[in-house]
Design a protein around this motif. Sequence first.
Motif, PDB file in Angstrom:
ATOM      1  N   UNK A  50     -64.044  -6.899   0.592  1.00 24.00           N
ATOM      2  CA  UNK A  50     -63.469  -7.945  -0.256  1.00 24.00           C
ATOM      3  C   UNK A  50     -62.177  -7.382  -0.814  1.00 24.00           C
ATOM      4  N   UNK A  51     -61.113  -8.144  -0.695  1.00 20.25           N
ATOM      5  CA  UNK A  51     -59.825  -7.676  -1.207  1.00 20.25           C
ATOM      6  C   UNK A  51     -59.163  -8.771  -2.017  1.00 20.25           C
ATOM      7  N   UNK A  52     -57.896  -8.569  -2.322  1.00 24.06           N
ATOM      8  CA  UNK A  52     -57.171  -9.498  -3.190  1.00 24.06           C
ATOM      9  C   UNK A  52     -57.216 -10.930  -2.665  1.00 24.06           C
ATOM     10  N   UNK A  53     -57.096 -11.871  -3.559  1.00 23.65           N
ATOM     11  CA  UNK A  53     -57.056 -13.304  -3.277  1.00 23.65           C
ATOM     12  C   UNK A  53     -58.282 -13.800  -2.516  1.00 23.65           C
ATOM     13  N   UNK A  54     -59.412 -13.118  -2.710  1.00 25.45           N
ATOM     14  CA  UNK A  54     -60.669 -13.590  -2.142  1.00 25.45           C
ATOM     15  C   UNK A  54     -60.838 -13.371  -0.655  1.00 25.45           C
ATOM     16  N   UNK A 119     -45.294  -8.755  -5.552  1.00 27.66           N
ATOM     17  CA  UNK A 119     -46.328  -9.383  -6.361  1.00 27.66           C
ATOM     18  C   UNK A 119     -46.005  -9.263  -7.840  1.00 27.66           C
ATOM     19  N   UNK A 120     -45.360  -8.156  -8.229  1.00 24.69           N
ATOM     20  CA  UNK A 120     -44.993  -7.956  -9.627  1.00 24.69           C
ATOM     21  C   UNK A 120     -44.028  -9.031 -10.098  1.00 24.69           C
ATOM     22  N   UNK A 121     -43.180  -9.513  -9.198  1.00 28.87           N
ATOM     23  CA  UNK A 121     -42.224 -10.552  -9.559  1.00 28.87           C
ATOM     24  C   UNK A 121     -42.935 -11.842  -9.940  1.00 28.87           C
TER      25      UNK A 121
END
Length: 140
Positions: A50-54, A119-121
């Motif tokens: 399982x990683x970012x954004x599901x 992603x920080x932006x």
Amino acid sequence: MNSTTAEKSIADPITSTPIITPTSDEAEAVGPMNIATISAGFEKGDFLVREEQGNRVYFDFFEEAFNYIANKGYSRMSKTEEAEWIELMNVIHDSVKGGMKYNTGTLLMVLTRAVDKKDELKLDGKGKMGRTPSKDPSRA
């Protein structure tokens, strides 16, 4: 080198390569991070990443699961930090009234990586991800 910037080096039990883990002061200074998990015990595949954004990806072998997530830039957390995350996730899953809707499997490993600059932006001034314009109620 003072004690607040000292790094601990231990060997990964799987690959025998040295793992350099930052002290807790350094870990807090890193900034936003993403986590990924590797769990076991599923019908679609023996291992689930399982990683970012599901995103969920199933694998038949642990090595495939580990290589997949490692190639995306994730690395294993320190043992203490990983144990804290595993304990936290178990408490969260146990707190769901009537049990979790889906099989959560057995959590084996928690990995992390720093948030990408792109992603920080997307982060707003409060350190939270900004809303997607289509889901922003003020634009309805």
